[in-house]
Design a protein around this motif. Structure first.
Motif, mmCIF file in Angstrom:
data_model
loop_
_atom_site.group_PDB
_atom_site.id
_atom_site.type_symbol
_atom_site.label_atom_id
_atom_site.label_comp_id
_atom_site.label_asym_id
_atom_site.label_seq_id
_atom_site.Cartn_x
_atom_site.Cartn_y
_atom_site.Cartn_z
ATOM 1 N N THR A 55 41.970 50.798 32.192
ATOM 2 C CA THR A 55 43.281 50.157 32.161
ATOM 3 C C THR A 55 44.277 50.910 33.037
ATOM 4 O O THR A 55 45.008 50.302 33.828
ATOM 5 N N ALA A 58 43.483 50.321 36.637
ATOM 6 C CA ALA A 58 43.897 48.976 37.047
ATOM 7 C C ALA A 58 45.411 48.887 37.216
ATOM 8 O O ALA A 58 45.900 48.296 38.186
ATOM 9 N N ARG A 72 41.397 44.474 36.163
ATOM 10 C CA ARG A 72 40.521 45.466 35.525
ATOM 11 C C ARG A 72 39.154 44.875 35.217
ATOM 12 O O ARG A 72 38.117 45.472 35.513
ATOM 13 N N LEU A 76 38.339 45.444 39.615
ATOM 14 C CA LEU A 76 38.639 46.873 39.733
ATOM 15 C C LEU A 76 37.594 47.636 40.532
ATOM 16 O O LEU A 76 37.903 48.300 41.518
#
Length: 156
Positions: A55, A58, A72, A76
């Motif tokens: 997270t 991202a 994500r 990603l």
């Protein structure tokens, strides 16, 4: 596994994160999985800890901050590479996030580095970014935003 590399290769990645710890991988891993790992599967195998890592990656690297979650889960590791040793970085020409303190002896913060953030900080001397471990206690959203803005200003 000492040369484990996840995600986009050095020729394709926009960013590389140098991490001190490796995720648990599926039992049967092949080269195609390592190049294009399934982020939701890695989160399922590794739990909340790696969800936070992906997270924050991202949020830092998504083309649009508003779309970080879709980025994500879907894109990603098409744009980001993850290395686990300093030697893997020699051919990469983009932005490198040196995560945590594990690699600071091998890649010390440069004297010319710009400090970003207040209570929680990162240091930037592009192409290197020395940042806290990818956990919200050390790397809160306010630092993510400040660092993202700095990177976008300097790379545009």
């Amino acid at each position: 596994m000492s040369d484990l590399w996840l995600g986009a290769c050095t020729d394709e990645a926009d960013y590389v994160f140098l991490l001190p710890n490796r995720p648990v991988l599926p039992n049967s891993v092949d080269a195609s999985f390592l190049k294009r790992p399934d982020v939701p599967l890695l989160i399922e195998l590794n739990g909340n800890h790696w969800r936070k890592i992906f997270t924050i990656m991202a949020k830092l690297t998504a083309p649009s901050y508003d779309s970080w979650k879709v980025f994500r889960d879907k894109e990603l590791l098409n744009k980001v590479g993850i290395a686990f040793s300093v030697g893997q970085l020699s051919d990469f020409k983009g932005v490198i996030f040196i995560v945590g303190n594990t690699f600071r002896d091998e890649l010390p913060v440069e004297d010319a580095a710009q400090e970003i953030g207040e209570a929680h900080t990162s240091f930037v001397c592009l192409p290197y970014i020395w940042c806290p471990y990818l956990d919200y206690r050390q790397f809160p959203n306010i630092l993510i935003q400040a660092l993202r803005e700095y990177i976008l200003e300097k790379t545009c």
